[in-house]
Design a protein around this motif. Structure first.
Motif, PDB file in Angstrom:
ATOM      1  N   MET A  10       0.831  -1.210   0.000  1.00 51.56           N
ATOM      2  CA  MET A  10       0.000   0.000   0.000  1.00 51.56           C
ATOM      3  C   MET A  10       0.866   1.260   0.000  1.00 51.56           C
ATOM      4  O   MET A  10       0.544   2.245  -0.656  1.00 51.56           O
ATOM      5  N   LEU A  11       1.992   1.206   0.705  1.00 54.19           N
ATOM      6  CA  LEU A  11       2.903   2.347   0.736  1.00 54.19           C
ATOM      7  C   LEU A  11       3.728   2.445  -0.551  1.00 54.19           C
ATOM      8  O   LEU A  11       4.380   3.450  -0.783  1.00 54.19           O
ATOM      9  N   GLY A  12       3.712   1.399  -1.361  1.00 54.46           N
ATOM     10  CA  GLY A  12       4.472   1.396  -2.609  1.00 54.46           C
ATOM     11  C   GLY A  12       5.949   1.096  -2.415  1.00 54.46           C
ATOM     12  O   GLY A  12       6.779   1.494  -3.218  1.00 54.46           O
ATOM     13  N   LEU A  13       6.292   0.387  -1.335  1.00 50.97           N
ATOM     14  CA  LEU A  13       7.689   0.158  -0.995  1.00 50.97           C
ATOM     15  C   LEU A  13       8.390  -0.762  -1.988  1.00 50.97           C
ATOM     16  O   LEU A  13       7.801  -1.683  -2.540  1.00 50.97           O
ATOM     17  N   ASP A  14       9.679  -0.487  -2.155  1.00 48.38           N
ATOM     18  CA  ASP A  14      10.533  -1.278  -3.028  1.00 48.38           C
ATOM     19  C   ASP A  14      11.824  -1.550  -2.266  1.00 48.38           C
ATOM     20  O   ASP A  14      12.362  -0.648  -1.603  1.00 48.38           O
ATOM     21  N   TYR A  15      12.335  -2.782  -2.362  1.00 51.99           N
ATOM     22  CA  TYR A  15      13.528  -3.165  -1.623  1.00 51.99           C
ATOM     23  C   TYR A  15      14.652  -3.541  -2.585  1.00 51.99           C
ATOM     24  O   TYR A  15      14.448  -4.361  -3.485  1.00 51.99           O
ATOM     25  N   ALA A  16      15.820  -2.940  -2.400  1.00 54.46           N
ATOM     26  CA  ALA A  16      16.987  -3.283  -3.218  1.00 54.46           C
ATOM     27  C   ALA A  16      18.265  -2.948  -2.457  1.00 54.46           C
ATOM     28  O   ALA A  16      18.376  -1.873  -1.851  1.00 54.46           O
ATOM     29  N   ASP A  17      19.207  -3.862  -2.468  1.00 54.26           N
ATOM     30  CA  ASP A  17      20.540  -3.640  -1.887  1.00 54.26           C
ATOM     31  C   ASP A  17      20.501  -3.153  -0.440  1.00 54.26           C
ATOM     32  O   ASP A  17      21.242  -2.243  -0.058  1.00 54.26           O
ATOM     33  N   GLY A  18      19.615  -3.729   0.368  1.00 52.49           N
ATOM     34  CA  GLY A  18      19.556  -3.381   1.783  1.00 52.49           C
ATOM     35  C   GLY A  18      18.844  -2.083   2.108  1.00 52.49           C
ATOM     36  O   GLY A  18      18.820  -1.657   3.251  1.00 52.49           O
ATOM     37  N   VAL A  19      18.263  -1.436   1.098  1.00 52.57           N
ATOM     38  CA  VAL A  19      17.554  -0.173   1.311  1.00 52.57           C
ATOM     39  C   VAL A  19      16.103  -0.335   0.882  1.00 52.57           C
ATOM     40  O   VAL A  19      15.810  -0.821  -0.209  1.00 52.57           O
ATOM     41  N   LEU A  20      15.204   0.072   1.753  1.00 55.35           N
ATOM     42  CA  LEU A  20      13.775   0.071   1.467  1.00 55.35           C
ATOM     43  C   LEU A  20      13.396   1.485   1.043  1.00 55.35           C
ATOM     44  O   LEU A  20      13.738   2.446   1.726  1.00 55.35           O
ATOM     45  N   SER A  21      12.722   1.625  -0.096  1.00 57.38           N
ATOM     46  CA  SER A  21      12.371   2.955  -0.620  1.00 57.38           C
ATOM     47  C   SER A  21      10.864   3.107  -0.731  1.00 57.38           C
ATOM     48  O   SER A  21      10.160   2.170  -1.116  1.00 57.38           O
ATOM     49  N   HIS A  36       3.223  12.243   6.004  1.00 51.54           N
ATOM     50  CA  HIS A  36       2.611  11.859   7.279  1.00 51.54           C
ATOM     51  C   HIS A  36       3.632  11.045   8.071  1.00 51.54           C
ATOM     52  O   HIS A  36       4.296  10.158   7.523  1.00 51.54           O
ATOM     53  N   GLY A  37       3.770  11.343   9.331  1.00 51.80           N
ATOM     54  CA  GLY A  37       4.731  10.637  10.177  1.00 51.80           C
ATOM     55  C   GLY A  37       4.471   9.147  10.252  1.00 51.80           C
ATOM     56  O   GLY A  37       5.400   8.347  10.388  1.00 51.80           O
ATOM     57  N   GLY A  38       3.214   8.739  10.163  1.00 50.74           N
ATOM     58  CA  GLY A  38       2.885   7.316  10.217  1.00 50.74           C
ATOM     59  C   GLY A  38       3.448   6.547   9.036  1.00 50.74           C
ATOM     60  O   GLY A  38       3.852   5.395   9.179  1.00 50.74           O
ATOM     61  N   SER A  39       3.488   7.172   7.871  1.00 53.78           N
ATOM     62  CA  SER A  39       4.060   6.483   6.711  1.00 53.78           C
ATOM     63  C   SER A  39       5.568   6.318   6.883  1.00 53.78           C
ATOM     64  O   SER A  39       6.134   5.287   6.518  1.00 53.78           O
ATOM     65  N   VAL A  40       6.225   7.309   7.456  1.00 53.91           N
ATOM     66  CA  VAL A  40       7.664   7.217   7.715  1.00 53.91           C
ATOM     67  C   VAL A  40       7.924   6.135   8.764  1.00 53.91           C
ATOM     68  O   VAL A  40       8.828   5.304   8.614  1.00 53.91           O
ATOM     69  N   ALA A  41       7.131   6.108   9.831  1.00 54.20           N
ATOM     70  CA  ALA A  41       7.287   5.088  10.873  1.00 54.20           C
ATOM     71  C   ALA A  41       7.033   3.690  10.301  1.00 54.20           C
ATOM     72  O   ALA A  41       7.757   2.742  10.629  1.00 54.20           O
ATOM     73  N   GLY A  42       6.025   3.564   9.453  1.00 55.43           N
ATOM     74  CA  GLY A  42       5.739   2.273   8.834  1.00 55.43           C
ATOM     75  C   GLY A  42       6.894   1.801   7.968  1.00 55.43           C
ATOM     76  O   GLY A  42       7.271   0.621   7.995  1.00 55.43           O
ATOM     77  N   LEU A  43       7.466   2.704   7.195  1.00 60.07           N
ATOM     78  CA  LEU A  43       8.626   2.391   6.368  1.00 60.07           C
ATOM     79  C   LEU A  43       9.761   1.855   7.240  1.00 60.07           C
ATOM     80  O   LEU A  43      10.370   0.825   6.930  1.00 60.07           O
ATOM     81  N   MET A  44      10.035   2.515   8.350  1.00 62.59           N
ATOM     82  CA  MET A  44      11.151   2.121   9.207  1.00 62.59           C
ATOM     83  C   MET A  44      10.867   0.805   9.930  1.00 62.59           C
ATOM     84  O   MET A  44      11.766  -0.030  10.081  1.00 62.59           O
ATOM     85  N   GLU A  45       9.639   0.587  10.365  1.00 61.22           N
ATOM     86  CA  GLU A  45       9.307  -0.673  11.032  1.00 61.22           C
ATOM     87  C   GLU A  45       9.464  -1.848  10.064  1.00 61.22           C
ATOM     88  O   GLU A  45      10.003  -2.896  10.424  1.00 61.22           O
ATOM     89  N   ILE A  46       9.018  -1.680   8.841  1.00 60.99           N
ATOM     90  CA  ILE A  46       9.153  -2.750   7.852  1.00 60.99           C
ATOM     91  C   ILE A  46      10.621  -2.993   7.523  1.00 60.99           C
ATOM     92  O   ILE A  46      11.049  -4.141   7.365  1.00 60.99           O
ATOM     93  N   ALA A  47      11.430  -1.943   7.457  1.00 64.64           N
ATOM     94  CA  ALA A  47      12.873  -2.105   7.219  1.00 64.64           C
ATOM     95  C   ALA A  47      13.507  -2.942   8.331  1.00 64.64           C
ATOM     96  O   ALA A  47      14.337  -3.824   8.066  1.00 64.64           O
ATOM     97  N   ALA A  48      13.120  -2.678   9.580  1.00 67.73           N
ATOM     98  CA  ALA A  48      13.641  -3.452  10.714  1.00 67.73           C
ATOM     99  C   ALA A  48      13.220  -4.910  10.609  1.00 67.73           C
ATOM    100  O   ALA A  48      14.034  -5.826  10.802  1.00 67.73           O
ATOM    101  N   ASN A  49      11.952  -5.140  10.287  1.00 69.17           N
ATOM    102  CA  ASN A  49      11.454  -6.508  10.161  1.00 69.17           C
ATOM    103  C   ASN A  49      12.190  -7.264   9.055  1.00 69.17           C
ATOM    104  O   ASN A  49      12.526  -8.439   9.216  1.00 69.17           O
ATOM    105  N   LEU A  50      12.434  -6.597   7.931  1.00 71.58           N
ATOM    106  CA  LEU A  50      13.145  -7.240   6.826  1.00 71.58           C
ATOM    107  C   LEU A  50      14.567  -7.625   7.229  1.00 71.58           C
ATOM    108  O   LEU A  50      15.053  -8.698   6.864  1.00 71.58           O
TER     109      LEU A  50
END
Length: 122
Positions: A10-21, A36-50
């Protein structure tokens, strides 16, 4: 192959070379002119999970977030946002992860996060 959760899609995230965009999209606007701060927090939480999922490799353990603390350092502009996670400590039951988020320059962070992820093995 990395499998992203539905929220990441839903956020449109893409993962390559250890970086989530997260490419900018209108539905990510919080206050006019910024992310929105929630989208930034969601991006970072998913990066940690990955990061933890990759470290676990073939281990089928479940992961459950214990806590996520986000420090917002500057406003997120309406451009692509990136995040990278570093596992600070990985034990048998808990992983401690640090995440950085930036936009144009990695040296100009817009947020950092610290999270503890419970690793549940059957």
């Amino acid at each position: 192959m990395i499998q992203l959760p539905p929220y990441a899609r839903m956020l449109g995230l893409d993962y390559a070379d250890g970086v989530l965009s997260m490419p900018f999209a209108v539905h990510l606007i919080g206050s006019p002119g910024r992310l929105h701060g929630g989208s930034v927090a969601g991006l970072m939480e998913i990066a940690a999970n990955l990061a933890v999922r990759q470290a676990l490799g073939e281990d089928p353990a479940q992961m459950k977030p214990v806590n996520v603390t986000v420090d917002y350092l500057r406003e997120g502009q309406m451009v692509t946002t990136h995040a990278a996670a570093e596992i600070m400590r990985m034990g048998r039951r808990v992983a401690n992860v640090r995440v950085e988020a930036w936009q144009d320059e990695r040296s100009r962070l817009i947020a950092t996060a610290r999270t503890n992820i419970l690793i549940v093995r059957e």
